[in-house]
Design a protein around this motif. Structure first.
Motif, short mmCIF file in Angstrom:
data_model
loop_
_atom_site.label_atom_id
_atom_site.label_comp_id
_atom_site.label_asym_id
_atom_site.label_seq_id
_atom_site.Cartn_x
_atom_site.Cartn_y
_atom_site.Cartn_z
N ALA A 106 18.96 62.61 20.37
CA ALA A 106 18.49 61.74 19.29
C ALA A 106 17.64 62.52 18.30
N ARG B 38 18.64 62.84 14.49
CA ARG B 38 17.65 62.30 13.55
C ARG B 38 17.30 63.34 12.49
N LEU C 135 18.58 55.79 18.18
CA LEU C 135 18.73 55.88 16.73
C LEU C 135 19.01 54.52 16.10
N LEU D 126 18.57 54.02 12.02
CA LEU D 126 19.19 55.20 11.42
C LEU D 126 20.71 55.21 11.56
#
Length: 253
Positions: free
Chosen positions: A11, A15, A53, A58
């Protein structure tokens, strides 16, 4: 120190790619099969990374034959929700929130008067005109009143946008989101949620907005800041007519 789980490391990696713009909003991440092979992890680990996420706003996991994780821009509403939950668990009051809004708002207005572009002035002016139009058409129903309230929110957001400080803009919008969520819960708790409260104060609010636009256009930052702080504290007193100032911020009924 706790060693991060594999899903957290994945992640973190994804990210970073998203916030750096290496994967653009609307774009799809590689297929699950390819990512499992490239990263050398199991499907459950990869899916756990996706859930992290997704909770941060996101990505959105689309279903269907052409589905999969789609990248999206970070949404302030996610941060606002966490801020609201934090304030509620800390016992923050409505007065606390409105005081913060007044002080943040006054700072934004000072910068607005110093930095606002012609385009910004035009948008602020158009928003005030639309408020007048809605008011003159009548706000006798809950829907009409809600439309007018929405326009006041638009005006505050324009101030935050055109003060041209992204950090203040994010803080101001998050506070507005928390206040809006609290307002919704408060309305739901009324005996008659569709009832329209006293609206006699609306012309004074619109007049304050007009005065602010004139001060901003003149570039009078000190007067604009003073005027807006006074307006926001006055607006808080209107809120207190219907809700206790010491009531705890509530995002859930």
């Amino acid at each position: 120190m706790r060693v991060p789980k594999a899903s957290e490391r994945i992640a973190d990696r994804l990210r970073g790619q998203i916030v750096r713009g290496e994967i653009l909003p609307g774009g799809m991440l590689p297929t699950e099969k390819r990512m499992v092979e490239d990263l050398g992890v199991s499907r459950p680990t990869l899916r756990e990374a996706f859930r992290i996420l997704e909770s941060e706003g996101l990505i959105t996991v689309l279903t269907g034959a052409r589905g999969g994780p789609q990248v999206r821009l970070p949404d302030l509403s996610v941060a606002s929700r966490h801020i609201g939950l934090y304030l509620q668990t800390r016992g923050a009051t409505l007065a606390d929130l409105l005081e913060a809004r007044a002080e943040f708002g006054a700072i934004c207005v000072r910068l607005l008067a110093e930095r606002c572009t012609r385009e910004g002035l035009e948008e602020l002016t158009a928003c005030v005109r639309e408020q007048y139009r809605v008011w003159e058409a009548g706000v006798d129903t809950g829907a009409d009143f809600a439309r007018w309230v929405s326009l006041t929110g638009d005006f505050h957001n324009l101030i935050a946008l055109h003060c041209r400080n992204k950090t203040l803009e994010a803080q101001s919008k998050s506070l507005a989101d928390v206040l809006g969520a609290h307002r919704v819960v408060s309305i739901q708790r009324r005996a008659d949620p569709d009832a329209v409260a006293d609206t006699s104060y609306i012309p004074g609010v619109i007049a304050d907005y007009e005065k602010l636009v004139r001060l901003v256009e003149a570039g009078n930052a000190a007067a604009a800041e003073k005027h807006w702080r006074a307006h926001l504290y006055g607006a808080a007193e209107v809120v207190y007519r219907n809700r206790e100032r010491d009531s705890i911020i509530s995002l859930f009924d």
